[in-house]
Motif scaffolding. Structure first.
Motif, PDB file in Angstrom:
ATOM      1  N   ALA A   1     -11.258  65.576  24.050  1.00 20.37           N
ATOM      2  CA  ALA A   1     -11.879  65.387  22.736  1.00 20.37           C
ATOM      3  C   ALA A   1     -10.854  65.530  21.611  1.00 20.37           C
ATOM      4  N   VAL A   2      -9.980  66.522  21.715  1.00 19.49           N
ATOM      5  CA  VAL A   2      -8.963  66.721  20.679  1.00 19.49           C
ATOM      6  C   VAL A   2      -7.959  65.570  20.689  1.00 19.49           C
ATOM      7  N   GLN A   3      -7.534  65.176  21.877  1.00 17.91           N
ATOM      8  CA  GLN A   3      -6.576  64.074  21.964  1.00 17.91           C
ATOM      9  C   GLN A   3      -7.160  62.790  21.388  1.00 17.91           C
ATOM     10  N   GLU A   4      -8.428  62.512  21.707  1.00 15.07           N
ATOM     11  CA  GLU A   4      -9.045  61.284  21.205  1.00 15.07           C
ATOM     12  C   GLU A   4      -9.153  61.291  19.687  1.00 15.07           C
ATOM     13  N   GLU A   5      -9.336  62.462  19.115  1.00 14.79           N
ATOM     14  CA  GLU A   5      -9.441  62.565  17.656  1.00 14.79           C
ATOM     15  C   GLU A   5      -8.159  62.071  16.985  1.00 14.79           C
ATOM     16  N   TYR A   6      -7.021  62.456  17.522  1.00 15.61           N
ATOM     17  CA  TYR A   6      -5.748  62.033  16.937  1.00 15.61           C
ATOM     18  C   TYR A   6      -5.327  60.658  17.454  1.00 15.61           C
ATOM     19  N   LEU A   7      -5.698  60.353  18.690  1.00 13.49           N
ATOM     20  CA  LEU A   7      -5.317  59.057  19.257  1.00 13.49           C
ATOM     21  C   LEU A   7      -5.996  57.918  18.513  1.00 13.49           C
ATOM     22  N   GLN A   8      -7.196  58.167  17.992  1.00 14.88           N
ATOM     23  CA  GLN A   8      -7.899  57.127  17.241  1.00 14.88           C
ATOM     24  C   GLN A   8      -7.099  56.712  16.009  1.00 14.88           C
ATOM     25  N   GLU A   9      -6.423  57.668  15.364  1.00 14.55           N
ATOM     26  CA  GLU A   9      -5.593  57.348  14.206  1.00 14.55           C
ATOM     27  C   GLU A   9      -4.429  56.448  14.611  1.00 14.55           C
ATOM     28  N   ILE A  10      -3.856  56.702  15.771  1.00 11.87           N
ATOM     29  CA  ILE A  10      -2.749  55.866  16.238  1.00 11.87           C
ATOM     30  C   ILE A  10      -3.248  54.464  16.558  1.00 11.87           C
ATOM     31  N   HIS A  11      -4.413  54.354  17.206  1.00 10.03           N
ATOM     32  CA  HIS A  11      -4.987  53.036  17.492  1.00 10.03           C
ATOM     33  C   HIS A  11      -5.225  52.268  16.189  1.00 10.03           C
ATOM     34  N   THR A  12      -5.761  52.944  15.182  1.00  7.31           N
ATOM     35  CA  THR A  12      -6.021  52.286  13.900  1.00  7.31           C
ATOM     36  C   THR A  12      -4.730  51.800  13.265  1.00  7.31           C
ATOM     37  N   LEU A  13      -3.695  52.631  13.294  1.00  5.59           N
ATOM     38  CA  LEU A  13      -2.409  52.236  12.716  1.00  5.59           C
ATOM     39  C   LEU A  13      -1.805  51.058  13.467  1.00  5.59           C
ATOM     40  N   LEU A  14      -1.905  51.062  14.788  1.00  5.10           N
ATOM     41  CA  LEU A  14      -1.383  49.943  15.577  1.00  5.10           C
ATOM     42  C   LEU A  14      -2.143  48.655  15.273  1.00  5.10           C
ATOM     43  N   ASP A  15      -3.462  48.732  15.198  1.00  5.15           N
ATOM     44  CA  ASP A  15      -4.259  47.527  14.924  1.00  5.15           C
ATOM     45  C   ASP A  15      -3.968  46.982  13.526  1.00  5.15           C
ATOM     46  N   GLU A  16      -3.919  47.877  12.541  1.00  4.99           N
ATOM     47  CA  GLU A  16      -3.624  47.419  11.184  1.00  4.99           C
ATOM     48  C   GLU A  16      -2.212  46.841  11.097  1.00  4.99           C
ATOM     49  N   GLY A  17      -1.270  47.478  11.761  1.00  4.70           N
ATOM     50  CA  GLY A  17       0.101  46.960  11.763  1.00  4.70           C
ATOM     51  C   GLY A  17       0.201  45.608  12.431  1.00  4.70           C
ATOM     52  N   GLU A  18      -0.571  45.412  13.510  1.00  6.06           N
ATOM     53  CA  GLU A  18      -0.548  44.115  14.188  1.00  6.06           C
ATOM     54  C   GLU A  18      -1.097  43.016  13.274  1.00  6.06           C
ATOM     55  N   VAL A  19      -2.178  43.310  12.561  1.00  9.27           N
ATOM     56  CA  VAL A  19      -2.735  42.322  11.623  1.00  9.27           C
ATOM     57  C   VAL A  19      -1.725  41.983  10.530  1.00  9.27           C
ATOM     58  N   GLU A  20      -1.039  42.998  10.004  1.00 13.89           N
ATOM     59  CA  GLU A  20      -0.052  42.751   8.955  1.00 13.89           C
ATOM     60  C   GLU A  20       1.131  41.950   9.476  1.00 13.89           C
ATOM     61  N   LEU A  21       1.594  42.235  10.693  1.00  7.79           N
ATOM     62  CA  LEU A  21       2.706  41.471  11.273  1.00  7.79           C
ATOM     63  C   LEU A  21       2.293  40.023  11.524  1.00  7.79           C
ATOM     64  N   GLU A  22       1.077  39.803  11.971  1.00 10.75           N
ATOM     65  CA  GLU A  22       0.601  38.434  12.162  1.00 10.75           C
ATOM     66  C   GLU A  22       0.579  37.683  10.833  1.00 10.75           C
ATOM     67  N   ARG A  23       0.163  38.363   9.778  1.00  9.81           N
ATOM     68  CA  ARG A  23       0.157  37.727   8.460  1.00  9.81           C
ATOM     69  C   ARG A  23       1.576  37.398   8.003  1.00  9.81           C
ATOM     70  N   LEU A  24       2.487  38.366   8.149  1.00  7.64           N
ATOM     71  CA  LEU A  24       3.870  38.122   7.752  1.00  7.64           C
ATOM     72  C   LEU A  24       4.503  37.029   8.603  1.00  7.64           C
ATOM     73  N   ASN A  25       4.151  36.976   9.871  1.00  8.27           N
ATOM     74  CA  ASN A  25       4.687  35.938  10.750  1.00  8.27           C
ATOM     75  C   ASN A  25       4.302  34.551  10.236  1.00  8.27           C
ATOM     76  N   VAL A  26       3.056  34.404   9.777  1.00  9.62           N
ATOM     77  CA  VAL A  26       2.597  33.129   9.211  1.00  9.62           C
ATOM     78  C   VAL A  26       3.300  32.839   7.895  1.00  9.62           C
ATOM     79  N   VAL A  27       3.445  33.870   7.040  1.00  6.13           N
ATOM     80  CA  VAL A  27       4.095  33.671   5.738  1.00  6.13           C
ATOM     81  C   VAL A  27       5.547  33.238   5.920  1.00  6.13           C
ATOM     82  N   PHE A  28       6.275  33.928   6.789  1.00  2.00           N
ATOM     83  CA  PHE A  28       7.676  33.569   7.020  1.00  2.00           C
ATOM     84  C   PHE A  28       7.790  32.147   7.559  1.00  2.00           C
TER      85      PHE A  28
END
Length: 602
Positions: free
Chosen positions: A372-399
């Motif tokens: 339970a404790v690990q999942e609490e912090y792991l969820q933040e990492i999943h969110t950061l990875l997903d948001e970062g992937e969306v931003e990289l996909e956007r930058l990939n299109v822009v470039f």
């Protein structure tokens, strides 16, 4: 040492007992034989009356995951009873097997000396009561998800050293050491001193209650000659008494059977070396910071798992941000890609999948605490990875769009040039090379559509110019033919036909006027066609500008969202910090150590 085991489960066998009872010598024998070598010297030994071990000393046995803990002996001339209890309590809290090393037989005086062990065991029992009282209303069964329902109790193995008696009961039947221990524990104390008898009885009852898993082993003296006993650390293992070596090997097998597969469990989670190291540090800090000497496994484990997960989460989040920032700034993506953005969609997806896998593997290898404790912090990492992937996909299109737009402009200049086109002109090669390299699908589709449109417009213009030239050529050819026919006819005419010749000349003049009108019509048609193409081109230009404006708006909106998230995070951190300061102020006031203003009292 513990951290080197990572997440691998470990089992600790601690050896405690009175000072100068041969604990360190025994541990050197156990570690050496467990490692398959000779008598080792990891634990300090000596032949004087002064104790050799101070505090706690730990040594591992390699891949087996069994670690041996040497505890400072109690009962020495300069020992502190409170310190002895705390050290043994610490050993019990982290051990899977607790070896009580004493000399001689089980008697009343030995049980009296073992009262220190019962005090440590009572401290262990208090952990169960304390941790069972920490319940959460919303959790299933009423138990807190972050605390075990009871403290993991070690197995007690009472080792009787220099043992020379034959083990028989009152009827003369042979007993095993385990039966000898059970019989002695359940025998009522003898003697006229009721206080001593009551204390001995209490010690026995505490041992039976605190150690449901218990046993006993015996060892004879390692040598019979006094001179050899004084230098045991230098005696080869093969030169020790056969009976001693046989008993030691049986003891080693028994300890390994108790420890292997029985790692320390806290909160329902088996502890790896890394988690046990963090827990041990926190327990020592707690023991040193409380004058009462009480050790709270519950609060220590709670601090370890929350702080450990938080520190690891912050470390991995910083690593993720640095990696994404480097890729966005033009650093090559990791193999098998090896190229900076922009790249194909599937290549970027593969890179992101591999990166996520490595981050999560790192987390699972190093994270400690309950699920339970690990999942609490792991969820933040999943969110950061997903948001970062969306931003990289956007930058990939822009470039990709930026590079393709520049290449398309060069393609247009090459298509519309007045001079002859050359196959060596780099302006004609930039766009095809970019398309061959592999870019995101959407920008490639737009660039390909734009390039096809430019080629279509230039082909229409070229066809219009060709038709105009062909019409002009036909008119010129017809004019030349009519003039040639007129000259040939004039040679055949006489004076009588002069009037007819004049009429023919007048008709030819009308023909030339009509041809001139036809040329003007052809020229006007060409102008109208060019105007239509130019209008179409302007319309597409407006569409491209509109698309570019939309893209910039999306970039600005994304930036606004990022800044808003950062502001929210800063507000949340500020709120948490204020709550922590308020809680600390309340605790300080409760202790009466500081005034409300927080000033230091002189």
């Amino acid at each position: 040492l513990l951290e080197s085991y990572g997440q691998r489960p470990v089992s600790v066998c601690s050896v405690c007992g009175p000072a100068r009872a041969g604990k360190s010598f025994l541990l050197n024998l156990l570690v050496g034989r467990t490692q398959g070598g000779h008598v080792s010297g990891q634990f300090a030994v000596g032949s004087t009356s002064e104790p050799c071990t101070n505090g706690l000393w730990l040594w591992g046995t390699g891949a087996s995951g069994v670690l041996f803990l040497d505890c400072e002996g109690f009962g020495s001339t300069d020992s502190d009873r409170s310190r002895d209890v705390r050290l043994m309590s610490l050993c019990m809290l982290i051990s899977s097997v607790f070896v009580l090393n004493t000399k001689g037989v089980l008697n009343e005086s030995l049980f009296k000396m073992a009262s220190l062990v019962t005090h440590a065991a009572e401290n262990l029992e208090s952990q169960t009561a304390t941790m069972n009282s920490n319940v959460s209303v919303g959790s299933p069964g009423g138990a807190s998800p972050n605390f075990p329902e009871e403290v993991d109790r070690p197995a007690l193995l009472w080792l009787l050293r220099d043992f020379v008696l034959d083990l028989t009961d009152e009827e003369g039947h042979t007993m095993t050491p385990d039966e000898y221990l059970e019989t002695t524990l359940r025998t009522r104390p003898r003697g006229n001193n009721n206080a001593d008898a009551g204390a001995t009885k209490e010690v026995k009852e505490t041992l039976m209650r605190s150690f449901p898993r218990r046993g006993c082993s015996t060892l004879v003296q390692p040598a019979t000659e006094e001179s050899v006993l004084e230098r045991l650390a230098d005696v080869p293992y093969e030169d020790l008494r056969t009976e001693f070596r046989r008993g030691l090997e049986a003891l080693q097998a028994r300890i390994l059977s108790l420890t292997l597969g029985s790692g320390k469990v806290v909160g329902g989670q088996p502890l790896g070396g890394l988690a046990l190291a963090k827990l041990l540090r926190r327990l020592v800090e707690s023991m040193n910071s409380h004058s009462s000497g009480l050790i709270s496994l519950g609060s220590a484990w709670d601090d370890v798992q929350y702080h450990g997960c938080e520190a690891l989460s912050l470390e991995l989040e910083e690593k993720i941000k640095d990696t994404f920032r480097a890729w966005a700034d033009g650093s090559p993506l990791p193999p098998p890609c090896g190229l900076p953005m922009p790249v194909r969609d599937d290549m970027l997806a593969r890179v992101m999948s591999d990166f996520k896998r490595r981050v999560l593997e790192d987390w699972h290898q190093r994270a400690i605490g309950s699920v339970a404790v690990q999942e609490e912090y792991l969820q933040e990492i999943h969110t950061l990875l997903d948001e970062g992937e969306v931003e990289l996909e956007r930058l990939n299109v822009v470039f990709a769009e930026d590079q393709l737009m520049e290449a398309t402009d060069q393609w247009k200049v090459w298509l519309t040039q007045e001079q002859d086109a050359s196959t060596q002109d780099v302006r004609s090669e930039t766009l095809p090379k970019l398309l061959d390299r592999g870019l995101p699908a959407l920008p490639v589709a737009r660039a390909a559509r734009e390039a096809v449109h430019l080629a279509r417009v230039e082909r229409i213009k070229w066809d219009g110019r060709l038709r105009a030239l062909q019409a002009e050529l036909r008119l010129t050819t017809a004019d030349l033919a009519s003039k040639t026919e007129a000259v040939n006819a004039s040679r055949r005419l006489d004076d009588a036909t002069l009037e007819q010749t004049r009429e023919i000349g007048r008709l030819l003049g009308q023909v030339e006027a009509l041809q001139s009108q036809a040329r003007e019509a052809i020229h006007r048609e060409k102008q109208l066609r060019d105007q239509a193409l130019e209008a179409e081109e302007n319309s597409r230009k407006v569409q491209r500008e509109h698309h570019e404006a939309l893209r910039k708006c999306e970039d600005l909106e994304a930036s606004v969202r990022r800044y808003q998230d950062q502001v929210n995070q800063m507000k949340e951190l500020d709120r948490i910090r204020r709550e922590e300061l308020a809680a600390e102020e309340i605790r300080r006031q409760a202790r009466g150590g500081q005034p409300k203003c927080g000033c230091t009292m002189m």
